[in-house]
Enzyme design. Structure first.
Site, PDB file in Angstrom:
ATOM      1  N   TYR A   1     -16.897  11.742 -40.521  1.00 13.26           N
ATOM      2  CA  TYR A   1     -17.034  11.695 -39.063  1.00 13.26           C
ATOM      3  C   TYR A   1     -16.615  10.340 -38.490  1.00 13.26           C
ATOM      4  O   TYR A   1     -16.861   9.303 -39.102  1.00 13.26           O
ATOM      5  CB  TYR A   1     -18.495  11.959 -38.658  1.00 13.26           C
ATOM      6  CG  TYR A   1     -18.644  11.972 -37.161  1.00 13.26           C
ATOM      7  CD1 TYR A   1     -18.223  13.073 -36.433  1.00 13.26           C
ATOM      8  CD2 TYR A   1     -19.133  10.863 -36.471  1.00 13.26           C
ATOM      9  CE1 TYR A   1     -18.301  13.083 -35.059  1.00 13.26           C
ATOM     10  CE2 TYR A   1     -19.214  10.874 -35.096  1.00 13.26           C
ATOM     11  CZ  TYR A   1     -18.801  11.986 -34.385  1.00 13.26           C
ATOM     12  OH  TYR A   1     -18.865  11.986 -33.029  1.00 13.26           O
TER      13      TYR A   1
ATOM     14  N   TRP B   1     -14.300   8.284 -34.876  1.00 13.61           N
ATOM     15  CA  TRP B   1     -13.312   8.372 -33.800  1.00 13.61           C
ATOM     16  C   TRP B   1     -11.924   7.907 -34.215  1.00 13.61           C
ATOM     17  O   TRP B   1     -10.963   8.130 -33.492  1.00 13.61           O
ATOM     18  CB  TRP B   1     -13.792   7.563 -32.594  1.00 13.61           C
ATOM     19  CG  TRP B   1     -14.511   8.403 -31.608  1.00 13.61           C
ATOM     20  CD1 TRP B   1     -15.613   9.165 -31.853  1.00 13.61           C
ATOM     21  CD2 TRP B   1     -14.189   8.580 -30.216  1.00 13.61           C
ATOM     22  NE1 TRP B   1     -16.002   9.803 -30.691  1.00 13.61           N
ATOM     23  CE2 TRP B   1     -15.156   9.449 -29.686  1.00 13.61           C
ATOM     24  CE3 TRP B   1     -13.202   8.072 -29.384  1.00 13.61           C
ATOM     25  CZ2 TRP B   1     -15.148   9.848 -28.341  1.00 13.61           C
ATOM     26  CZ3 TRP B   1     -13.202   8.455 -28.046  1.00 13.61           C
ATOM     27  CH2 TRP B   1     -14.163   9.337 -27.529  1.00 13.61           C
TER      28      TRP B   1
END
Ligand SMILES: Nc1nc2c(c(=O)[nH]1)N[C@H]1C(S)=C(S)[C@@H](COP(=O)(O)OP(=O)(O)OC[C@H]3O[C@@H](n4cnc5c(=O)[nH]c(N)nc54)[C@H](O)[C@@H]3O)O[C@H]1N2
Ligand SMILES: Nc1nc2c(c(=O)[nH]1)N[C@H]1C(S)=C(S)[C@@H](COP(=O)(O)OP(=O)(O)OC[C@H]3O[C@@H](n4cnc5c(=O)[nH]c(N)nc54)[C@H](O)[C@@H]3O)O[C@H]1N2
Ligand SMILES: [Mo]
Length: 749
Positions: free
Chosen positions: A113, A115
């Site tokens: 996980y 960005w």
């Protein structure tokens, strides 16, 4: 290198907006926001310092204890051996092969996980997932830290994936301007957060819209612990964190008590109000959910609650709910209850009415244009079907084989032997980092691709140095933005860094998966292929894109996908024709009572919305931990990105902790002082900032600082996740509970 003759300044895209970057030889020398952005983010300026920072990973590195004897102890203690790429890739490939052969691919956790960076092809998560699928699959994760809980609960209520609701059914800013009279914002709508949007955002608009709302005389009410969560000029109704459901119930109670509920709407468009009403009115538990009941919980005066309820029932009202409200224990409840409240008002499906989520959370929510889609690297098929809720990583690592509940299912956690992470920083983003540090000792091997020596890279066995977007060529594109970018390679890779794609090609070659992973394409071949997809998608919308070569010359283009009145959403259509266009819920209607959820038998998420106090919140404050900690997103950066360069700036670290004078004065704390923030889970330093704009009893410390060395008694930088609680929101949502934490603060002498 894409440097064209004589050109030394380029535009490139990023999650916080487009930037104009000056290049001198192999160095970035300056970066500033793209001039076309009316309200640009300031994040750009740190770019050259960050890209050339000494904290870059220069060469492939393997932790000595792991290299010598596969010893998993000592992660985080440093002592790495630099190796040539070929050797490091050989070792990593052998290890991946060993784990797959001995334990199966379901022993690999590749959720990864985070960005990462903007850019369609070199998107780290897509790359790592595609690679792991090519070698037989991996255990993946469901949802996000942003909206994991909402993604579980809201489909039960509206019958549509939560993010589809957000992007395809919520009113645009224009519709809100045209129709909304009262904007009730739980958790605010914060322009600081609107700076970013995944994949890119060129023209930042949130604040301009609020200026127009104000000029029109729209009532804008920010309900939550911080005045600064909404643009200046909005009314502020201070409210304790974690208590919104109680306030929403009290608003609903007033509607029902005063005959303001739209029962015709409830009968036609919803199911289960008759199961919920006895709870609301106190007929089942002897406790009416009245304003007088709520005041002790949320801190909002009963008279104010009544006035607001009356206003909401007599004006076109849009309820908005920040994502932060579901990032806490029982986060399902304010989300579900906001839908019930909106249903009782009867305005769902009317322009400028009803309920919307996450406005302001990222800058593109509320924009109505839809540009061409595509240019997404296909991830392939995952042969492994095991999926964990994203924020349950420590539980998974600590409890292999143990059963856990998730949205009606009960499954065992997989037994993970190898973790592969690319494009995320769990030692910034996960809750209770000291617990994650324990859990992180379990896997046999941890591999990380990272440009910087983050807290996560420092805890990996094998670290592959990844390029940043400025060191490779890419396409910059978000279907919620009007602009399309060619992101040129500005400088050669820093140190020995390689693109994630090149790293995975190197591993795929060694694992016999080259063809599956590359499909015979080079990086350049993929860019052309993906651009071709985008052209096809654009043609479908009647748009002509420049050729890829022309785009390279132009650097960027603004597409004629002007904001227009959004087409009717599924809720508008449902309102117009509830029988012909039912919702995809079991009843075909909005579910105020859900038989499905009720059948799960979860005490922490029963069949209709209820008030369930979190385990840590102002109502449960103790002498040892009297203050509620909220940990919002940082205003000056994106999560933990560029942290090492930012931390070099005088006075920048530790992070700033906002606290109210009523809490500061008795503790002898003044603005600028160093303080210690602590609870039973951890300790960090912070710099005090005293403000009247926060509810007394609440303190705010943004996320983003890098977690310090393990074993240190006190995290020096101020990462709030040494303090936060690592529990699921409930057995239904299993989202992260970052905003559920009590702490104490003292000054450091
Ligand atoms: N207490 C608390 N904690 C929270 C939250 C909160 O509200 N409170 N919010 C949560 C939320 S919503 C989120 S989204 C998370 C964010 O957490 P993350 O998404 O993990 O944070 P980032 O710092 O963006 O991490 C991205 C990492 O990818 C690296 N990277 C960038 N580009 C590339 C690339 O091209 N290749 C590779 N290999 N790496 C790259 C960056 O250097 C960085 O280390 O935090 C969560 N944590
Ligand atoms: N500049 C910048 N912008 C960002 C990011 C970033 O790193 N930097 N990250 C992006 C990401 S990944 C995400 S997911 C979004 C997150 O968007 P949000 O979830 O909306 O943002 P947060 O900053 O976590 O929280 C907003 C505010 O909610 C309030 N709050 C906390 N708990 C409660 C509660 O129980 N009730 C009420 N009423 N209010 C509460 C806090 O005062 C906090 O300031 O932001 C995005 N925007
Ligand atoms: Mo997020």
């Amino acid at each position: 290198m894409a440097q064209r003759h004589g050109r030394r300044t380029f535009i490139t895209s990023s999650h916080w907006g487009a930037m104009e970057v000056d290049v001198d030889g192999d160095r970035l020398t300056a970066a500033r926001p793209f001039a076309r952005d009316p309200n640009p983010s300031k994040i750009a300026h740190i770019l050259p310092d960050a890209v050339h920072h000494s904290s870059r990973v220069a060469r492939p590195a393997i932790r000595r204890a792991w290299l010598d004897r596969r010893d998993r102890s000592g992660r985080g203690e440093g002592d790495y051996v630099d190796l040539p790429w070929d050797e490091a890739l050989d070792i990593a490939a052998q290890e991946i092969d060993r784990v797959c052969t001995t334990h199966g691919n379901d022993a690999i956790f590749g959720g990864s996980y985070g960005w990462a960076s903007a850019g369609r092809f070199h998107h780290a998560q897509s790359q790592v997932h595609r690679f792991l699928n090519a070698i037989g699959g991996y255990v993946k994760s469901f949802g996000s830290y942003s909206t994991g809980c909402a993604q579980s609960i809201m489909p039960h209520v509206f019958g549509i994936p939560f993010l589809k609701y957000t992007y395809d059914s919520q009113d645009s800013w224009q519709t809100i301007l045209d129709h909304t009279e009262t904007l009730v914002m739980f958790g605010g709508i914060n322009p600081k957060n609107s700076q970013v949007s995944m994949g890119g955002i060129t023209e930042h608009e949130t604040e301009d819209w609020f200026d127009r709302f104000a000029a029109k005389g729209m009532q804008r009410i920010n309900i939550g612990p911080q005045r600064s969560d909404a643009p200046e000029g909005c009314a502020w109704m201070p409210c304790r964190p974690g208590s919104d459901t109680a306030l929403m119930l009290a608003l609903a109670f007033v509607l029902e008590e005063e005959g303001r509920t739209d029962h015709a709407f409830l009968a036609q468009y919803t199911t289960g109000f008759e199961r919920f009403r006895p709870y609301l009115m106190g007929e089942v538990d002897g406790q009416p959910k009245s304003p007088e009941w709520a005041v002790a919980l949320c801190g909002v005066a009963a008279a104010e609650i009544r006035t607001l309820a009356r206003r909401m029932s007599t004006t076109r009202t849009l309820i908005t709910v920040a994502w932060s409200l579901q990032r806490g224990e029982h986060g399902e409840q304010p989300y579900w209850m906001s839908a019930v409240l909106a249903a009782m008002l009867g305005q769902i499906g009317l322009p400028g009415g009803g309920v919307g989520y996450g406005y302001g959370a990222i800058g593109t929510i509320g924009k109505s244009m839809r540009g061409p889609r595509g240019a997404t690297l296909p991830q392939g098929d995952n042969a492994i079907k095991t999926v964990i809720p994203v924020a349950r990583i420590s539980d998974m690592l600590l409890h292999p084989g143990e059963d856990y509940d998730f949205n009606g299912k009960r499954e065992p956690y997989p037994d993970i032997r190898l973790v592969y992470w690319a494009g995320g920083n769990p030692f910034h983003h996960h809750q209770d980092l000291n617990r994650l540090h324990q859990a992180w000792q379990q896997p046999e091997t941890i591999i990380v691709n990272e440009p910087w020596w983050t807290a996560t890279a420092q805890r990996a066995d094998i670290v592959f140095p990844a390029t940043t977007p400025y060191e490779r060529e890419d396409i910059g594109r978000s279907d919620l933005d009007e602009y399309l970018y060619h992101m040129p390679q500005l400088i050669p890779p820093v140190g020995d860094a390689r693109d994630d794609y090149a790293i995975f090609v190197g591993l795929a070659e060694r694992l016999g998966a080259t063809e599956t992973f590359t499909e015979g394409r080079s990086a350049q071949g993929w860019l052309e292929h993906l651009y071709g997809e985008l052209e096809t998608s654009a043609q479908g919308l009647g748009l002509e894109l420049p050729s890829f070569d022309a785009l390279k010359d132009q650097n960027w283009v603004k597409l004629p996908v002007a904001q227009k009145e959004a087409p009717p959403s599924f809720l508008n259509r449902f309102r117009a024709d509830p029988v012909g266009r039912p919702l995809a819920t079991p009843s075909g209607k909005i579910e105020i009572f859900s038989e499905t959820i009720d059948s799960f038998g979860y005490a922490d998420c029963p069949g209709h919305p209820v008030w369930l106090p979190p385990s840590e919140w102002p109502g449960a404050a103790t002498a040892a931990a009297p203050l509620h900690l909220v940990s919002p997103q940082p205003g000056d950066k994106l999560h933990s990105q560029f942290e090492s360069a930012l931390a070099d700036q005088a006075g920048a670290r530790p992070e700033q902790l906002i606290l109210h004078p009523d809490d500061a004065v008795p503790r002898g704390i003044e603005t600028g002082m160093l303080v210690k923030v602590f609870n039973a889970r951890g300790v960090c330093r912070a710099r005090a900032m005293i403000s009247e704009d926060i509810t007394p009893g609440v303190v705010a410390l943004p996320t983003g600082a890098w977690y310090g060395k393990p074993g240190a008694l006190i995290d020096p930088n101020g990462n709030p996740n040494v303090l936060t609680k690592d529990v699921g929101t409930s057995r239904l949502g299993q989202g992260c509970s970052a905003h559920t934490a009590l702490v104490e603060v003292t000054k450091i002498d």
